[in-house]
Scaffold this motif. Structure first.
Motif, short mmCIF file in Angstrom:
data_model
loop_
_atom_site.label_atom_id
_atom_site.label_comp_id
_atom_site.label_asym_id
_atom_site.label_seq_id
_atom_site.Cartn_x
_atom_site.Cartn_y
_atom_site.Cartn_z
N ARG A 273 0.84 -1.22 0.00
CA ARG A 273 0.00 0.00 0.00
C ARG A 273 0.87 1.26 0.00
O ARG A 273 0.57 2.23 -0.70
CB ARG A 273 -0.93 -0.01 1.21
N GLU A 274 1.93 1.24 0.80
CA GLU A 274 2.84 2.39 0.83
C GLU A 274 3.48 2.61 -0.55
O GLU A 274 3.55 3.73 -1.04
CB GLU A 274 3.93 2.21 1.89
N GLN A 275 3.93 1.53 -1.18
CA GLN A 275 4.54 1.63 -2.50
C GLN A 275 3.55 2.22 -3.52
O GLN A 275 3.90 3.11 -4.30
CB GLN A 275 5.00 0.26 -2.97
N MET A 276 2.32 1.76 -3.49
CA MET A 276 1.32 2.24 -4.45
C MET A 276 0.90 3.68 -4.19
O MET A 276 0.42 4.36 -5.10
CB MET A 276 0.09 1.33 -4.42
N SER A 277 1.10 4.17 -2.98
CA SER A 277 0.72 5.55 -2.67
C SER A 277 1.76 6.57 -3.15
O SER A 277 1.47 7.76 -3.17
CB SER A 277 0.51 5.71 -1.16
N ARG A 278 2.91 6.12 -3.53
CA ARG A 278 3.99 7.03 -3.93
C ARG A 278 3.83 7.52 -5.36
O ARG A 278 3.39 6.78 -6.24
CB ARG A 278 5.35 6.34 -3.78
N PRO B 240 5.10 8.16 -8.87
CA PRO B 240 6.22 7.62 -9.67
C PRO B 240 7.19 8.71 -10.09
O PRO B 240 6.81 9.85 -10.34
CB PRO B 240 5.52 7.03 -10.90
N ARG B 241 8.44 8.35 -10.15
CA ARG B 241 9.49 9.26 -10.60
C ARG B 241 9.99 8.78 -11.96
O ARG B 241 9.79 7.62 -12.32
CB ARG B 241 10.63 9.29 -9.58
N PRO C 92 15.66 7.60 -6.09
CA PRO C 92 14.80 6.65 -5.39
C PRO C 92 14.03 7.28 -4.24
O PRO C 92 14.46 8.27 -3.64
CB PRO C 92 15.78 5.62 -4.86
N HIS C 93 12.89 6.69 -3.95
CA HIS C 93 12.17 7.02 -2.72
C HIS C 93 12.90 6.33 -1.56
O HIS C 93 13.78 5.49 -1.77
CB HIS C 93 10.73 6.48 -2.79
N ALA C 94 12.51 6.66 -0.36
CA ALA C 94 13.08 5.99 0.81
C ALA C 94 12.77 4.49 0.75
O ALA C 94 11.72 4.08 0.21
CB ALA C 94 12.52 6.60 2.08
#
Length: 94
Positions: free
Chosen positions: A47-52, A54-55, A84-86
């Motif tokens: 869920r956290e990944q999908m909330s980010r 995209p870069r 990258p994200h954290a």
């Protein structure tokens, strides 16, 4: 969720190596999933990944051309524009 990014980077690196050794331009990396699944202890991380947001994708290039496919070294792979994200921690599901 935890293995695919690593596998995609490795497959893309191999595609670059093979194309370079054959004197060709690499094409697009296309992936199809077979046994795609998500472990129950990774729901929150997914869920956290999908909330980010995209870069832009980074780019990978080869710094040199060895004489053979076996001559590549880790420093031959140059990654550019990587933002990258954290990290998201996810336990290994056993």
């Amino acid at each position: 969720m935890t293995g695919k990014p690593f596998n995609w980077a490795g497959a893309s690196a191999l595609q670059l190596m093979l194309a370079q050794q054959a004197g060709l331009r690499p094409g697009h990396f296309v992936w199809f999933g077979g046994d795609v699944h998500l472990y129950s202890n990774h729901y929150d991380q997914a869920r956290e990944q999908m909330s980010r947001e995209p870069r832009p994708f980074p780019k990978m290039r080869l710094a040199r051309k060895p004489d053979s496919i076996d001559g590549y070294r880790i420093d031959d792979f140059v990654v550019e524009d990587y933002s990258p994200h954290a990290a998201i921690k996810a336990d290994v599901a056993v």
